[in-house]
Design an enzyme around this catalytic site. Structure first.
Site, PDB file in Angstrom:
ATOM      1  N   GLU A 115      81.014 -21.482   9.340  1.00 17.98           N
ATOM      2  CA  GLU A 115      79.953 -21.248   8.364  1.00 17.98           C
ATOM      3  C   GLU A 115      79.606 -22.525   7.600  1.00 17.98           C
ATOM      4  OE1 GLU A 115      78.252 -18.683   8.645  1.00 17.98           O
ATOM      5  OE2 GLU A 115      79.645 -17.583   9.912  1.00 17.98           O
ATOM      6  N   TRP A 161      74.512  -0.270  29.724  1.00 15.96           N
ATOM      7  CA  TRP A 161      75.294  -1.231  28.934  1.00 15.96           C
ATOM      8  C   TRP A 161      76.647  -1.480  29.597  1.00 15.96           C
ATOM      9  CZ3 TRP A 161      75.625  -4.875  25.375  1.00 15.96           C
ATOM     10  CH2 TRP A 161      76.806  -5.086  24.679  1.00 15.96           C
ATOM     11  N   ARG A 179      78.496  -4.705  31.453  1.00 17.20           N
ATOM     12  CA  ARG A 179      79.796  -5.203  30.979  1.00 17.20           C
ATOM     13  C   ARG A 179      80.795  -5.270  32.131  1.00 17.20           C
ATOM     14  NH1 ARG A 179      81.375  -5.016  25.518  1.00 17.20           N
ATOM     15  NH2 ARG A 179      82.843  -6.562  26.304  1.00 17.20           N
ATOM     16  N   HIS A 232      74.860  -7.453  15.842  1.00 17.02           N
ATOM     17  CA  HIS A 232      73.649  -8.193  16.183  1.00 17.02           C
ATOM     18  C   HIS A 232      72.584  -7.338  16.868  1.00 17.02           C
ATOM     19  CE1 HIS A 232      76.850 -11.107  15.610  1.00 17.02           C
ATOM     20  NE2 HIS A 232      75.934 -11.996  15.330  1.00 17.02           N
TER      21      HIS A 232
END
Length: 662
Positions: free
Chosen positions: A426, A529, A533, A558
């Protein structure tokens, strides 16, 4: 950090620093790691003028007056007129950017209906400006793209690529849905099966449980509980939300949101861009497959008869709610127990470090290489720990408030090794904000591309956790670092960095299909999905799932926050390229994992020169200025992990672990 809301990117894509700040002359030398010194450092002046902030009401009034003064354009080919119009536009856009980021901060650090209503009201004001200027910017761009003035060509090209909505109802609805998604994700709790009064949020309880729990069934409870409680509720709101965003994209001449998202990377059209990303994943897959085989084999021995030892790994046993990183299961798969890695969490707790001291340690790395100290406003206005009196978004983020050296982080920090690393990440964002904030006009105050911003902090984070640097900090004894220790270190880092790549790839691969209507929402919204994966990463759902109600992708921050994710995938490639280049400048060309640039101001100055360029040139040129390379090169990551790759191949053969999962 995410953009304020996609329809305002004409304004918010330039949400960055607006002015220089005075230097704070502090000696950040912690080579001797004296706790008293650290205490002194964290006590330096943090008082700031409470009136030195954006005045929302005044800024809106000023913009309203300036908008009335915007000239009528009769000749869009005239570069002098274009420059004058641009000057007026940027003054207004900068103010709206400052307002938007402040309102975002207010909501993210205090999730209330009132704060959401203020955002929605402001979104309608900002939309009016977008509708006024975007058509003009597009007309100017038709001529400026042929200009010999590179700045005009680049600036108008960026402005003309923005999108907006002509419908106030859509603007209002989009903002409201966005708020609902953030609220759901941040406040969702999972209750014990036998006690509905014992309920837990994702941070810190569930995330910590996934890291330390070993019981297979208890992990299923946490995994299933979070995915059901968050993803299932997010599903209908998210689908409505992206439908509105897709409508806006199409009304602005994009085929879909994917086309809009990828333009930042300047890597050709959608087909060309996806081809490059596909090739990068393919190039790194041999290393990933060996890592996957080793981890699966070790976990199969631990959880006997619970899953197929030749197939995908269940997502809930890898130490992370989304199985995106696996480093928290390192102790269960450690190659050489005789050379245990430093337990950073234990060291930090034993030395009684405070949260603020963790930030000071990270800050000292940047200042040691001639980057910037944090500003007083950073110390005074950041959210370093989770408040007890309100709901907040705990997912760590850095903010450039765009006004008078006001940079902040939002983080529910704990004293542990993961957050030690995250803090460096960060602060890397903040260093980037300051570097281009001091050197670039408003229009160029952003990262060279979104992947650059994510890479910068990770570069320093990787240096910060290297054995060489931990020795320098006094956390690790040099005699403990041998060949076994180095393999252990490389494996743990690979569980964080290499394991992430398929996940980072699938996050947007899935959304590409969804945005293009290539997924049947009723019949395969969830199964697609998991098909991705499994195909690309060999990871499967912890328990059987239901396409009618589940939306497991939405259980990852996200997705509901609508942050494009390939920036993180690209960042994982970029960070090793830049890391390797900095090591070479430091004189290290082999054993890159033992490189430590702490205190090397020459390397830091070269790094800062790259950061200071912001978005003023194509990212390929900016990358080349430091590395000599003008494209993404996964070989840098492979070079870093080459000793581990060799070891994994030998070890998997010796243990009889099969490679692959299909």
């Amino acid at each position: 950090m995410k953009n304020f809301i996609i329809i305002f990117l004409l304004v918010s894509s330039f949400q960055f620093s607006t002015s220089t700040e005075g230097e704070i002359l502090i000696n950040y030398n912690i080579r001797n790691n004296n706790n008293d010194d650290l205490q002194e450092l964290e006590n330096y002046e943090t008082e700031v003028d409470p009136n030195d902030h954006v005045n929302i009401e005044l800024w809106n009034k000023l913009n309203e007056e300036d908008m009335k003064q915007m000239p009528e354009i009769n000749d869009y080919s005239n570069e002098i007129i274009a420059q004058e119009w641009l000057k007026r536009y940027l003054r207004i856009a900068e103010r709206y950017s400052q307002i938007n980021i402040l309102l975002e901060w207010n909501y993210d650090t205090n999730i209330t209906e009132e704060n959401q209503k203020v955002i929605t009201a402001q979104s309608l004001i900002t939309a009016q400006f977008s509708r006024l200027v975007l058509p003009i910017a597009k007309k100017f761009n038709e001529y400026m793209k042929y200009s010999k003035n590179d700045d005009l060509k680049r600036i108008f090209g960026r402005l003309a690529s923005s999108i907006f909505s002509n419908n106030d109802d859509d603007v209002r609805k989009t903002s409201e849905l966005y708020g609902q998604l953030g609220d759901l994700y941040s406040t969702t709790k999972v209750c014990e099966l036998n006690d509905d009064k014992k309920c837990y949020t994702l941070a810190p309880y569930l995330e910590r449980l996934m890291q330390i729990e070993k019981d297979y069934d208890r992990l299923i409870w946490a995994w299933k509980g979070w995915h059901d409680e968050s993803g299932n509720k997010i599903r209908p709101i998210y689908l409505s939300y992206i439908d509105l965003l897709t409508k806006d994209a199409k009304e602005n001449a994009y085929d879909d949101l994917v086309e809009y998202w990828i333009q930042d990377y300047e890597m050709g059209n959608v087909t060309e861009f996806e081809g490059i990303i596909d090739q990068i994943l393919k190039d790194t897959m041999p290393l990933y497959e060996q890592l996957h085989a080793y981890v699966r084999g070790r976990l199969c021995s631990m959880y006997q008869n619970r899953f197929n030892c030749s197939g995908p790994i269940p997502a809930h046993i890898l130490g992370n709610m989304w199985a995106q990183t696996w480093n928290d299961r390192f102790d269960d798969v450690i190659p050489y127990p005789d050379a245990p890695l430093l337990n950073m969490t234990e060291v930090l707790i034993e030395k009684n470090y405070s949260v603020h001291q963790l930030f000071t340690i990270a800050e000292s790395f940047f200042t040691s290489i001639s980057l910037y100290p944090m500003t007083p406003k950073f110390r005074a206005r950041s959210m370093f720990e989770k408040p007890t009196d309100r709901d907040v978004i705990c997912h760590a983020a850095a903010y450039d408030m765009g006004y008078h050296d006001d940079y902040r982080v939002r983080m529910c920090t704990e004293i542990n090794d993961d957050h030690f690393y995250t803090i460096h990440h960060e602060l890397g964002h903040v260093e980037y904000f300051m570097a281009y904030g001091k050197n670039q006009p408003y229009i160029y105050r952003s990262g060279a591309n979104a992947g650059f911003h994510e890479a910068i902090g990770d570069i320093i984070g990787t240096f910060a956790v290297s054995p060489a640097h931990l020795i320098k900090l006094g956390f690790l004894d040099e005699k403990d670092v041998n060949s076994h220790y180095e393999i252990n270190f490389l494996l743990r880092l690979a569980l964080q960095k290499v394991a992430f790549l398929p996940f980072g790839y699938v996050m947007d691969k899935y959304r590409c299909l969804l945005f293009r209507d290539q997924i049947d929402r009723e019949q395969e919204l969830n199964s697609q999905w998991w098909a991705l994966r499994i195909k690309h990463g060999g990871i499967m759902a912890a328990v059987p799932r239901n396409d009618k109600i589940n939306f497991d992708a939405g259980a990852k921050y996200h997705i509901p926050s609508n942050v494009p994710y390939l920036r993180y995938f690209i960042a994982h490639i970029l960070q090793f390229q830049i890391y390797r280049a900095m090591c070479r400048l430091h004189g290290v060309t082999e054993q890159l994992h033992m490189c430590d640039i702490y205190g090397n101001e020459y390397v830091g100055e070269k790094f800062k020169e790259m950061l200071a360029m912001g978005n003023s040139k194509p990212w390929s040129e900016i990358l080349e200025s430091l590395t000599g390379e003008n494209k993404l090169e996964p070989q840098a990551m492979l070079d870093f992990f080459q000793p581990l790759y060799n070891w994994l191949k030998t070890e998997n053969v010796a243990r009889g672990y099969p490679v692959g999962w299909m």
